[in-house]
Design a protein around this motif. Sequence first.
Motif, PDB file in Angstrom:
ATOM      1  N   ARG A 143      -9.224   4.819  -0.098  1.00 13.95           N
ATOM      2  CA  ARG A 143      -8.150   5.562   0.568  1.00 13.95           C
ATOM      3  C   ARG A 143      -8.559   6.046   1.956  1.00 13.95           C
ATOM      4  N   CYS A 144      -9.595   5.447   2.508  1.00 11.23           N
ATOM      5  CA  CYS A 144     -10.047   5.857   3.839  1.00 11.23           C
ATOM      6  C   CYS A 144      -9.027   5.410   4.886  1.00 11.23           C
ATOM      7  N   ASN A 145      -9.207   5.834   6.127  1.00 12.07           N
ATOM      8  CA  ASN A 145      -8.225   5.518   7.159  1.00 12.07           C
ATOM      9  C   ASN A 145      -8.259   4.061   7.611  1.00 12.07           C
ATOM     10  N   ILE A 146      -9.226   3.265   7.124  1.00  8.30           N
ATOM     11  CA  ILE A 146      -9.229   1.828   7.420  1.00  8.30           C
ATOM     12  C   ILE A 146      -9.210   1.013   6.127  1.00  8.30           C
ATOM     13  N   ASP A 184       4.370  -9.659  -6.825  1.00 12.80           N
ATOM     14  CA  ASP A 184       3.954  -8.565  -5.963  1.00 12.80           C
ATOM     15  C   ASP A 184       4.535  -7.223  -6.408  1.00 12.80           C
ATOM     16  N   TRP A 185       4.867  -7.109  -7.675  1.00 15.33           N
ATOM     17  CA  TRP A 185       5.516  -5.898  -8.202  1.00 15.33           C
ATOM     18  C   TRP A 185       4.693  -4.648  -7.914  1.00 15.33           C
ATOM     19  N   TRP A 186       3.371  -4.769  -7.837  1.00 18.58           N
ATOM     20  CA  TRP A 186       2.475  -3.627  -7.704  1.00 18.58           C
ATOM     21  C   TRP A 186       2.273  -3.179  -6.266  1.00 18.58           C
ATOM     22  N   VAL A 187       2.815  -3.929  -5.294  1.00 17.13           N
ATOM     23  CA  VAL A 187       2.651  -3.589  -3.887  1.00 17.13           C
ATOM     24  C   VAL A 187       3.638  -2.495  -3.514  1.00 17.13           C
ATOM     25  N   GLN A 188       3.104  -1.381  -3.042  1.00 15.46           N
ATOM     26  CA  GLN A 188       3.985  -0.276  -2.688  1.00 15.46           C
ATOM     27  C   GLN A 188       3.452   0.531  -1.512  1.00 15.46           C
ATOM     28  N   ASP A 189       2.175   0.883  -1.557  1.00 15.84           N
ATOM     29  CA  ASP A 189       1.630   1.831  -0.588  1.00 15.84           C
ATOM     30  C   ASP A 189       1.289   1.198   0.759  1.00 15.84           C
ATOM     31  N   GLY A 190       0.827  -0.035   0.742  1.00 11.96           N
ATOM     32  CA  GLY A 190       0.407  -0.687   1.975  1.00 11.96           C
ATOM     33  C   GLY A 190       1.273  -1.900   2.280  1.00 11.96           C
ATOM     34  N   THR A 191       0.712  -2.848   3.025  1.00  8.12           N
ATOM     35  CA  THR A 191       1.451  -4.047   3.390  1.00  8.12           C
ATOM     36  C   THR A 191       0.865  -5.292   2.730  1.00  8.12           C
ATOM     37  N   LEU A 192      -0.174  -5.109   1.941  1.00 10.53           N
ATOM     38  CA  LEU A 192      -0.832  -6.238   1.276  1.00 10.53           C
ATOM     39  C   LEU A 192       0.113  -6.921   0.303  1.00 10.53           C
ATOM     40  N   LYS A 193       0.099  -8.244   0.319  1.00 13.79           N
ATOM     41  CA  LYS A 193       0.838  -9.025  -0.659  1.00 13.79           C
ATOM     42  C   LYS A 193      -0.143  -9.666  -1.622  1.00 13.79           C
ATOM     43  N   GLU A 194       0.368 -10.061  -2.769  1.00  4.70           N
ATOM     44  CA  GLU A 194      -0.500 -10.593  -3.819  1.00  4.70           C
ATOM     45  C   GLU A 194      -1.335 -11.765  -3.334  1.00  4.70           C
ATOM     46  N   GLU A 195      -0.776 -12.588  -2.450  1.00  9.26           N
ATOM     47  CA  GLU A 195      -1.500 -13.769  -2.011  1.00  9.26           C
ATOM     48  C   GLU A 195      -2.372 -13.531  -0.788  1.00  9.26           C
ATOM     49  N   ALA A 207     -10.990  13.260  -3.947  1.00 14.08           N
ATOM     50  CA  ALA A 207     -10.546  14.655  -3.916  1.00 14.08           C
ATOM     51  C   ALA A 207     -11.226  15.434  -2.793  1.00 14.08           C
ATOM     52  N   ARG A 208     -12.428  14.983  -2.387  1.00 12.22           N
ATOM     53  CA  ARG A 208     -13.205  15.720  -1.392  1.00 12.22           C
ATOM     54  C   ARG A 208     -13.482  14.897  -0.141  1.00 12.22           C
ATOM     55  N   TYR A 209     -12.752  13.848   0.035  1.00  9.34           N
ATOM     56  CA  TYR A 209     -12.899  12.967   1.192  1.00  9.34           C
ATOM     57  C   TYR A 209     -12.772  13.783   2.477  1.00  9.34           C
ATOM     58  N   ASN A 210     -13.818  13.794   3.301  1.00  5.87           N
ATOM     59  CA  ASN A 210     -13.814  14.696   4.451  1.00  5.87           C
ATOM     60  C   ASN A 210     -14.360  14.069   5.734  1.00  5.87           C
ATOM     61  N   ILE A 211     -14.411  12.726   5.783  1.00 10.42           N
ATOM     62  CA  ILE A 211     -14.832  12.075   7.025  1.00 10.42           C
ATOM     63  C   ILE A 211     -13.771  11.073   7.464  1.00 10.42           C
ATOM     64  N   HIS A 212     -13.857  10.681   8.724  1.00 12.18           N
ATOM     65  CA  HIS A 212     -12.875   9.774   9.311  1.00 12.18           C
ATOM     66  C   HIS A 212     -13.621   8.656  10.030  1.00 12.18           C
ATOM     67  N   HIS A 213     -13.192   7.392   9.804  1.00 12.37           N
ATOM     68  CA  HIS A 213     -13.823   6.260  10.474  1.00 12.37           C
ATOM     69  C   HIS A 213     -13.300   6.166  11.902  1.00 12.37           C
ATOM     70  N   ASP A 214     -14.221   6.140  12.867  1.00 16.98           N
ATOM     71  CA  ASP A 214     -13.839   6.047  14.281  1.00 16.98           C
ATOM     72  C   ASP A 214     -14.015   4.626  14.806  1.00 16.98           C
ATOM     73  N   TYR A 215     -13.548   3.648  14.061  1.00 14.94           N
ATOM     74  CA  TYR A 215     -13.700   2.266  14.503  1.00 14.94           C
ATOM     75  C   TYR A 215     -12.774   1.370  13.704  1.00 14.94           C
ATOM     76  N   LEU A 255     -12.671  -2.563  11.808  1.00 19.45           N
ATOM     77  CA  LEU A 255     -13.662  -3.399  11.135  1.00 19.45           C
ATOM     78  C   LEU A 255     -14.190  -4.532  12.010  1.00 19.45           C
ATOM     79  N   ASP A 256     -13.472  -4.909  13.070  1.00 18.98           N
ATOM     80  CA  ASP A 256     -13.938  -6.009  13.913  1.00 18.98           C
ATOM     81  C   ASP A 256     -14.898  -5.552  15.008  1.00 18.98           C
ATOM     82  N   GLU A 257     -15.186  -4.261  15.074  1.00 24.11           N
ATOM     83  CA  GLU A 257     -16.118  -3.760  16.066  1.00 24.11           C
ATOM     84  C   GLU A 257     -17.560  -3.978  15.621  1.00 24.11           C
ATOM     85  N   THR A 258     -18.459  -4.074  16.584  1.00 21.57           N
ATOM     86  CA  THR A 258     -19.871  -4.270  16.276  1.00 21.57           C
ATOM     87  C   THR A 258     -20.447  -2.990  15.679  1.00 21.57           C
TER      88      THR A 258
END
Length: 207
Positions: free
Chosen positions: A44-47, A178-189, A7-15, A17-20
Amino acid sequence: MFNHNNARYNIHHDYTLDETPEKRGFTVSKPIKAGEELFNAYNRCNICNDRLDWYGTPEMWLEYGFVESIPQRWLFDFARVKFELEWKDGDESTGEVAVNFLVPMSSKGKLLLQEELIRLDTFATVHRHKSYQEYIDMSQFEWESLWQYYDALHNAMTLATTESDVSLSDEVWKLGHDWWVQDGTLKEEDSDEHYVLRTKSSTNDEL
């Protein structure tokens, strides 16, 4: 380290995950007042794309040891029910919680949640009046955390099964694993981390 609060998420990741680590940083996503706490979102962050579809309040409690505040996400594979609890009209001061179904509720799913509520009530009748000291290797913190999660779980199921403004549909039982997949692109497997257990069958006759 940042505390989690969707509800109060107020930062943004500037990278990515594969970055050092030395290239990783954060910026604020909204104006911040002096002394105001910075909050992260663990799902629910941007990454956080690989967590958007399945990682909710139960997983938060399992991995981080706390029950997140509202908004909450609940995914019950055994009943094929997926929903979020949010403050009505986005206003926490009202104290009113709204149920947002991410997959249409089915009559079978509603019945399965109602049966689970009966089981939870029985569990509480047997155990809640006891002390953590009656259980081997149980700390007071663990005991209190367990009942905090119990209350959140019971409340979520109760709200979902008593929501009057919802149309029931059994279409979800015709879908695959995969019935629960809706918001992203992740598949059950696609992820070894998710804890959504497959339903035994996708047909009504066998469930």
